[in-house]
Design a protein around this motif. Structure first.
Motif, PDB file in Angstrom:
ATOM      1  N   ALA A   1     -77.431 -37.736  30.128  1.00 35.14           N
ATOM      2  CA  ALA A   1     -78.461 -37.190  29.240  1.00 35.14           C
ATOM      3  C   ALA A   1     -77.777 -36.249  28.259  1.00 35.14           C
ATOM      4  CB  ALA A   1     -79.519 -36.441  30.041  1.00 35.14           C
ATOM      5  N   GLY A   2     -77.883 -36.559  26.982  1.00 32.06           N
ATOM      6  CA  GLY A   2     -77.244 -35.746  25.943  1.00 32.06           C
ATOM      7  C   GLY A   2     -78.214 -34.681  25.458  1.00 32.06           C
TER       8      GLY A   2
ATOM      9  N   ASN B   1     -68.699 -31.983  22.725  1.00 35.37           N
ATOM     10  CA  ASN B   1     -69.984 -31.896  22.025  1.00 35.37           C
ATOM     11  C   ASN B   1     -70.516 -33.320  21.882  1.00 35.37           C
ATOM     12  OD1 ASN B   1     -72.054 -31.698  20.125  1.00 35.37           O
ATOM     13  ND2 ASN B   1     -70.981 -30.214  18.858  1.00 35.37           N
ATOM     14  N   VAL B   2     -71.513 -33.688  22.683  1.00 33.95           N
ATOM     15  CA  VAL B   2     -71.887 -35.096  22.786  1.00 33.95           C
ATOM     16  C   VAL B   2     -72.745 -35.588  21.630  1.00 33.95           C
ATOM     17  CG1 VAL B   2     -71.736 -35.020  25.298  1.00 33.95           C
ATOM     18  CG2 VAL B   2     -73.970 -34.707  24.207  1.00 33.95           C
ATOM     19  N   HIS B   3     -73.245 -34.673  20.775  1.00 37.39           N
ATOM     20  CA  HIS B   3     -74.173 -35.149  19.744  1.00 37.39           C
ATOM     21  C   HIS B   3     -74.158 -34.203  18.548  1.00 37.39           C
ATOM     22  CE1 HIS B   3     -77.440 -37.587  18.249  1.00 37.39           C
ATOM     23  NE2 HIS B   3     -78.210 -36.531  18.068  1.00 37.39           N
ATOM     24  N   SER B   4     -73.614 -34.713  17.447  1.00 37.76           N
ATOM     25  CA  SER B   4     -73.553 -33.926  16.208  1.00 37.76           C
ATOM     26  C   SER B   4     -73.886 -34.801  15.019  1.00 37.76           C
ATOM     27  CB  SER B   4     -72.145 -33.344  16.020  1.00 37.76           C
ATOM     28  OG  SER B   4     -71.957 -32.874  14.694  1.00 37.76           O
ATOM     29  N   HIS B   5     -74.649 -34.229  14.086  1.00 42.69           N
ATOM     30  CA  HIS B   5     -74.779 -34.754  12.727  1.00 42.69           C
ATOM     31  C   HIS B   5     -74.115 -33.698  11.840  1.00 42.69           C
ATOM     32  CE1 HIS B   5     -77.656 -37.512  14.464  1.00 42.69           C
ATOM     33  NE2 HIS B   5     -78.504 -36.546  14.755  1.00 42.69           N
ATOM     34  N   GLY B   6     -72.821 -33.884  11.562  1.00 47.98           N
ATOM     35  CA  GLY B   6     -72.050 -32.826  10.913  1.00 47.98           C
ATOM     36  C   GLY B   6     -72.640 -32.357   9.602  1.00 47.98           C
TER      37      GLY B   6
ATOM     38  N   VAL C   1     -68.857 -30.216  31.253  1.00 52.14           N
ATOM     39  CA  VAL C   1     -67.501 -30.744  31.089  1.00 52.14           C
ATOM     40  C   VAL C   1     -67.434 -32.186  31.582  1.00 52.14           C
ATOM     41  CG1 VAL C   1     -65.129 -30.576  31.946  1.00 52.14           C
ATOM     42  CG2 VAL C   1     -66.303 -28.530  31.130  1.00 52.14           C
ATOM     43  N   ALA C   2     -67.922 -32.441  32.801  1.00 52.68           N
ATOM     44  CA  ALA C   2     -67.829 -33.778  33.375  1.00 52.68           C
ATOM     45  C   ALA C   2     -68.715 -34.776  32.633  1.00 52.68           C
ATOM     46  CB  ALA C   2     -68.214 -33.730  34.851  1.00 52.68           C
ATOM     47  N   GLY C   3     -69.961 -34.399  32.379  1.00 49.17           N
ATOM     48  CA  GLY C   3     -70.866 -35.309  31.689  1.00 49.17           C
ATOM     49  C   GLY C   3     -70.462 -35.555  30.257  1.00 49.17           C
ATOM     50  N   GLY C   4     -69.984 -34.509  29.574  1.00 52.52           N
ATOM     51  CA  GLY C   4     -69.556 -34.671  28.196  1.00 52.52           C
ATOM     52  C   GLY C   4     -68.382 -35.612  28.058  1.00 52.52           C
TER      53      GLY C   4
ATOM     54  N   ARG D   1     -63.829 -31.557  21.430  1.00 51.95           N
ATOM     55  CA  ARG D   1     -64.073 -32.934  20.977  1.00 51.95           C
ATOM     56  C   ARG D   1     -65.536 -33.050  20.596  1.00 51.95           C
ATOM     57  NH1 ARG D   1     -62.088 -38.304  21.068  1.00 51.95           N
ATOM     58  NH2 ARG D   1     -60.087 -37.409  21.700  1.00 51.95           N
ATOM     59  N   VAL D   2     -65.800 -33.869  19.562  1.00 54.11           N
ATOM     60  CA  VAL D   2     -67.165 -34.039  19.077  1.00 54.11           C
ATOM     61  C   VAL D   2     -67.532 -35.518  19.068  1.00 54.11           C
ATOM     62  CG1 VAL D   2     -66.385 -34.094  16.651  1.00 54.11           C
ATOM     63  CG2 VAL D   2     -68.766 -33.525  17.181  1.00 54.11           C
TER      64      VAL D   2
END
Length: 447
Positions: free
Chosen positions: A285-286, A53-58, A362-365, A114-115
């Protein structure tokens, strides 16, 4: 060593059948395709590598549903942001930990192992640093450890309210740093991380960072990832043009060494030149299609970008809905709505939309979060098993499994992160107590 046996597994070379995977010390020690299970092997349906997960604001998980009422005729991202500022003003570090743990549990239940936590809530409610500059980093780390998710921490540098070094707004006081205090924050955060965590940096955006500040903080990333919001909103693009004569992604490509360490979050509004140059740069690019739809951001030019060889990862951003399959589905559907055709993010070489999207993410992340990935010997044992007993998978063969999971309501049965089982029968082992703590926290905050 433990062994898992799967009817199918998505290996780097494609689908394999009757696959036995050995796990030792949190990593994949062996992979044997086309074998029968041994008596002691745990048996499962279809194995996938875990997603990043490439972008989180938990902490924003606690806002879910709070901004869906019409407040004014021109409701948009900017009015949503004011709601967000009011919500975060109430949060203590304990609140951040409780809300973020709920988001992380949901991520694992839906296939993210993964985050990348784009962490900008650094200061106390009065805007001053806590005595421990990494106090709220500790809350994020605690949430990750409770859930068992892998963590790539991305401390955010935020200093200004708009392009050209404009003064910040009062609602941004909990985010603010200068280069020296940010350096101390990064080092204090690094000291709190578990052994398998990764740290990078996140200059928030060109709105929040001057060129001089950007160049001052980039060395703090060392060889870690660099994430930045870019071109999420048309208004942002217009303001960047007025400030610099260039569009946000154009400015970054012209002035910084944007390479495979970089992840440009959203990058929604690209012209053709930016799209092709970003694809050629090696950056990721996320994309956060569910949040981008929720906020009315716009549609990423995915057909052109992927056609040019661009890499992408997906993220849950505002965590309005935490679901890996929904992000991939929304990405494809956004293109169908824009172009009024179907199956747009597949091609003759990869005719399954689901498989092309999944393998790309999967690869980009993994690149964006600075980790290894995939069901391969030596990689972390981050494994997701689909529940093939679900009706959505009836009659499925490997070529349709990912399409059925993403588009037809298939479900996840089991998830291992670093070789440790944390989800079984679709439910995280800590789901009950984490949800109860989350419920109590929200009831108090929203009373």
């Amino acid at each position: 060593m433990q062994h898992l046996w799967f009817a199918y597994a998505l290996l780097p070379g494609g689908w394999a059948e009757r696959v036995r995977i050995g796990i030792d010390d949190g990593r994949i020690a062996s992979i044997e395709p086309d074998v029968s299970p041994e008596a002691s092997d745990a048996r499962h349906g279809a194995a996938l590598p875990g997603l990043c997960n490439v972008h989180s604001h938990g902490f924003q998980r606690g806002m879910a549903g709070l901004s869906e009422r019409r407040g004014r005729p021109d409701d948009d991202f900017w009015s949503w942001r004011e709601i967000m500022y009011r919500f975060l003003d109430r949060l203590t570090p304990d609140d951040i930990a409780a809300i973020t743990a709920q988001a992380y549990v949901e991520m694992l239940e839906t296939g993210y192992t993964r985050v990348g936590e784009f962490h900008y809530l650094h200061n106390d409610v009065d805007g001053r640093r806590y005595a421990d500059p990494a106090e709220t980093t500790g809350a994020v780390v605690a949430a990750a450890e409770i859930a068992g998710i892998g963590l790539t921490l991305l401390p955010v540098f935020y200093a200004h309210g708009d392009f050209g070094g404009a003064a910040p707004a009062p609602g941004q006081r909990r985010f603010l740093s200068d280069p020296d205090s940010f350096a101390r924050l990064v080092e204090a955060s690094r000291a709190k991380l578990p052994a398998d965590a990764v740290i990078g940096i996140a200059p928030h955006s060109l709105r929040a960072v001057t060129p001089e500040e950007l160049r001052a903080i980039l060395p703090l990333a060392s060889d870690g990832p660099i994430h930045i919001h870019a071109a999420e909103q048309v208004r942002e693009v217009e303001a960047c043009l007025a400030w610099s004569g260039a569009r946000p992604v154009e400015w970054l490509l012209n002035h910084e060494d944007v390479d495979q360490r970089w992840c440009l979050i959203h990058a929604t509004h690209l012209d053709s030149s930016e799209c092709d140059r970003l694809a050629a740069s090696g950056a990721v690019a996320g994309l956060c299609p569910v949040t981008e739809a929720n906020l009315g951001d716009g549609t990423f030019p995915a057909m052109r970008y992927l056609g040019a060889g661009g890499r992408f990862g997906t993220g849950t951003d505002s965590n309005i809905l935490v679901d890996a399959a929904s992000e991939l589905r929304a990405l494809e559907y956004s293109q169908r709505l824009a172009h009024r055709r179907r199956a747009l993010l597949a091609d003759d070489a990869a005719p399954s939309v689901g498989q092309r999207l999944f393998e790309g993410a999967v690869a980009g992340g993994a690149r964006a979060l600075g980790v290894e990935t995939g069901l391969r010997t030596g990689a972390p044992a981050d494994i997701v098993a689909l529940d093939l007993t679900r009706p959505a998978f009836a009659g499925a063969d490997p070529m349709t499994l990912l399409d059925r999971w993403i588009f037809a309501g298939g479900a996840i049965d089991t998830v291992w992160r670093g070789g440790r089982k944390c989800v079984e029968h679709g439910r995280h082992f800590a789901a009950g107590p984490v949800a109860e703590r989350y419920r109590r926290t929200l009831e108090r905050l929203l009373a």
